[in-house]
Scaffold this active site. Structure first.
Site, PDB file in Angstrom:
ATOM      1  N   ASP A  43       0.885  -1.158   0.000  1.00 52.31           N
ATOM      2  CA  ASP A  43       0.000   0.000   0.000  1.00 52.31           C
ATOM      3  C   ASP A  43       0.926   1.212   0.000  1.00 52.31           C
ATOM      4  O   ASP A  43       2.072   1.126   0.453  1.00 52.31           O
ATOM      5  CB  ASP A  43      -0.898  -0.023   1.245  1.00 52.31           C
ATOM      6  CG  ASP A  43      -1.911   1.092   1.246  1.00 52.31           C
ATOM      7  OD1 ASP A  43      -2.283   1.581   0.155  1.00 52.31           O
ATOM      8  OD2 ASP A  43      -2.354   1.485   2.331  1.00 52.31           O
ATOM      9  N   ASP A  45       0.071   5.032   0.742  1.00 55.35           N
ATOM     10  CA  ASP A  45      -0.091   6.029   1.794  1.00 55.35           C
ATOM     11  C   ASP A  45      -0.055   5.366   3.164  1.00 55.35           C
ATOM     12  O   ASP A  45      -0.825   4.454   3.445  1.00 55.35           O
ATOM     13  CB  ASP A  45      -1.400   6.801   1.611  1.00 55.35           C
ATOM     14  CG  ASP A  45      -1.499   8.000   2.533  1.00 55.35           C
ATOM     15  OD1 ASP A  45      -0.441   8.504   2.960  1.00 55.35           O
ATOM     16  OD2 ASP A  45      -2.621   8.423   2.834  1.00 55.35           O
TER      17      ASP A  45
END
Length: 180
Positions: A43, A45
């Site tokens: 992922d 952020d």
């Protein structure tokens, strides 16, 4: 820290990795994890950056994975931006990436609309990322971030519908509400 851990783990891989490949449940060390897997998904952020700041060691860790011939992919559930914006941000933080390595909820929705549903016209309740991803796969788009919803339920009941719309895609909008 993470970078040195990955780099050290790459050096630690030895003959015992053959059994780790056959049974991933036997993985006990970082070196065994690296030996047992060819694909690593991150992922973005909060994992590679937080806001505008890179997470310390992230770029070095990803470089070490690539140096170990591991495939790397990047994912996000943020549909507000096109994948090219994420590639630019990854590169800004010193992380090599290509458009084909980035997956977003917007690009996934576009693929579903185009390939699974085989639709050619979508009404979008969302921002530019969703609109551009749909357009990239050849889907005609109505709505988008410029769409102004009816102010009241009464207005909504009298709003004319576009009957050429095959699918509705909702994601990544400012001021979300169900009047849209």
């Amino acid at each position: 820290f993470f970078s040195s851990l990955v780099t050290s783990a790459v050096r630690v891989v030895d003959a015992s990795m053959t059994s780790a490949r056959r049974s991933p449940s036997l993985v006990r060390t970082c070196g065994e994890l690296l030996a047992a897997h060819d694909l690593f998904i991150f992922d973005m952020d909060g994992v590679l950056w937080h806001g505008t700041n890179a997470i310390p060691g992230a770029a070095d860790a990803l470089r070490a994975l690539r140096d170990a011939n591991k495939r790397v992919r990047f994912v996000t559930n943020n549909a507000s931006k096109h994948r090219s914006a994420y590639v630019d941000k990854l590169r800004k933080h010193g992380i090599d990436a290509s458009l084909e390595e980035v997956y977003s909820s917007a690009s996934s929705a576009a693929k579903v609309v185009k390939h699974t549903l085989r639709r050619s016209h979508a009404f979008v309740l969302g921002m530019e990322g969703v609109v551009r991803e749909l357009e990239d796969v050849g889907v005609k788009v109505s709505g988008g971030h410029e769409y102004k919803p009816p102010a009241t339920m009464e207005e909504a009941h009298h709003q004319e519908l576009d009957l050429t719309v095959d699918a509705v895609v909702a994601g990544g909008g400012h001021n979300p509400h169900y009047m849209k």
